[in-house]
Design a protein around this motif. Structure first.
Motif, mmCIF file in Angstrom:
data_model
loop_
_atom_site.group_PDB
_atom_site.id
_atom_site.type_symbol
_atom_site.label_atom_id
_atom_site.label_comp_id
_atom_site.label_asym_id
_atom_site.label_seq_id
_atom_site.Cartn_x
_atom_site.Cartn_y
_atom_site.Cartn_z
ATOM 1 N N ALA A 64 0.852 -1.191 0.000
ATOM 2 C CA ALA A 64 0.000 0.000 0.000
ATOM 3 C C ALA A 64 0.888 1.242 0.000
ATOM 4 N N GLN A 65 0.534 2.205 -0.819
ATOM 5 C CA GLN A 65 1.351 3.415 -0.965
ATOM 6 C C GLN A 65 0.823 4.526 -0.055
ATOM 7 N N PRO A 66 1.638 5.005 0.880
ATOM 8 C CA PRO A 66 1.182 6.101 1.743
ATOM 9 C C PRO A 66 1.364 7.457 1.061
ATOM 10 N N THR A 67 0.556 8.415 1.474
ATOM 11 C CA THR A 67 0.761 9.791 1.025
ATOM 12 C C THR A 67 1.995 10.331 1.749
ATOM 13 N N ASP A 68 2.458 11.497 1.346
ATOM 14 C CA ASP A 68 3.682 12.037 1.941
ATOM 15 C C ASP A 68 3.552 12.242 3.449
ATOM 16 N N THR A 69 2.434 12.807 3.882
ATOM 17 C CA THR A 69 2.237 13.054 5.315
ATOM 18 C C THR A 69 2.171 11.742 6.084
ATOM 19 N N VAL A 70 1.447 10.786 5.545
ATOM 20 C CA VAL A 70 1.326 9.487 6.213
ATOM 21 C C VAL A 70 2.671 8.780 6.229
ATOM 22 N N ARG A 71 3.458 8.928 5.176
ATOM 23 C CA ARG A 71 4.792 8.317 5.154
ATOM 24 C C ARG A 71 5.639 8.878 6.308
ATOM 25 N N ASN A 72 5.572 10.196 6.528
ATOM 26 C CA ASN A 72 6.306 10.805 7.647
ATOM 27 C C ASN A 72 5.795 10.296 8.988
ATOM 28 N N ILE A 73 4.490 10.155 9.121
ATOM 29 C CA ILE A 73 3.909 9.651 10.372
ATOM 30 C C ILE A 73 4.378 8.227 10.622
#
Length: 192
Positions: A64-73
């Motif tokens: 699953a590919q996270p968005t940029d903000t979710v990737r940082n979280i």
């Protein structure tokens, strides 16, 4: 189906609160989702994240590919570190116990950093409270001084009681002269 890990907005106007969800990339931001894996509150310092770590790790490993903000979280919560450590275990670089030990050490260090941030924030709030209290005390003292000056009698005005006391003290001082001083003052006009 392209699966995304993204934020779903909630909360009121000016006070956003987000849920971390697994959704189809074609679904609307606040629309249908497959699974809710946590929440994110950026209004606190540091931001509060409540994450189902195992499910997040499962979805990241599933692709699953996270968005940029979710990737940082997810990175700040250690999901990507654990994925990396599990890759090392699969390659045989170290065993599962060593991977868990490294992750726990990283997590403890991260917790220590967050506690330091919270302590600094509390200290700043306490200093601001103290400075506001001191400023308020100075203002109150200045107001009290002005009120005291306003209520104090003017120097030209001498109350009747003080004037009566001043005149009563003057004759008493004249009577307090010694007999020798009284004779000296009596003889002085006679000689002249």
């Amino acid at each position: 189906m392209a699966t995304k890990i993204r934020l779903q907005r909630g909360g009121r106007k000016g006070y956003a609160f987000y849920r971390i969800v697994i959704a189809d990339a074609r679904a609307p931001r606040d629309g249908k989702f497959t699974e809710r894996i946590g929440s994110y509150n950026p209004n606190t310092n540091p931001a509060t994240v409540d994450l189902n770590f195992d499910r997040a790790l499962y979805w990241v490993e599933s692709g699953a590919q996270p968005t940029d903000t979710v990737r940082n979280i997810l990175s700040n919560e250690g999901v990507y570190l654990m994925k990396h450590l599990r890759g090392g275990v699969k390659k045989g670089a170290f065993d599962e116990a060593e991977a868990q030990k490294r992750f726990d050490a990283w997590k403890a260090d991260k917790q220590k950093q967050n506690d330091g941030i919270r302590a600094k924030d509390e200290q700043k709030k306490e200093e601001a409270r103290r400075s506001n209290l001191e400023a308020e005390k100075k203002v109150k003292e200045a107001i009290a001084k002005k009120v005291a000056e306003k209520n104090a009698p003017a120097p030209e005005e001498v109350p009747a009681e003080e004037a009566a006391e001043a005149t009563a003290e003057a004759p008493a001082e004249e009577a307090a002269e010694t007999p020798a001083e009284a004779e000296a003052t009596a003889e002085a006009p006679a000689e002249a």
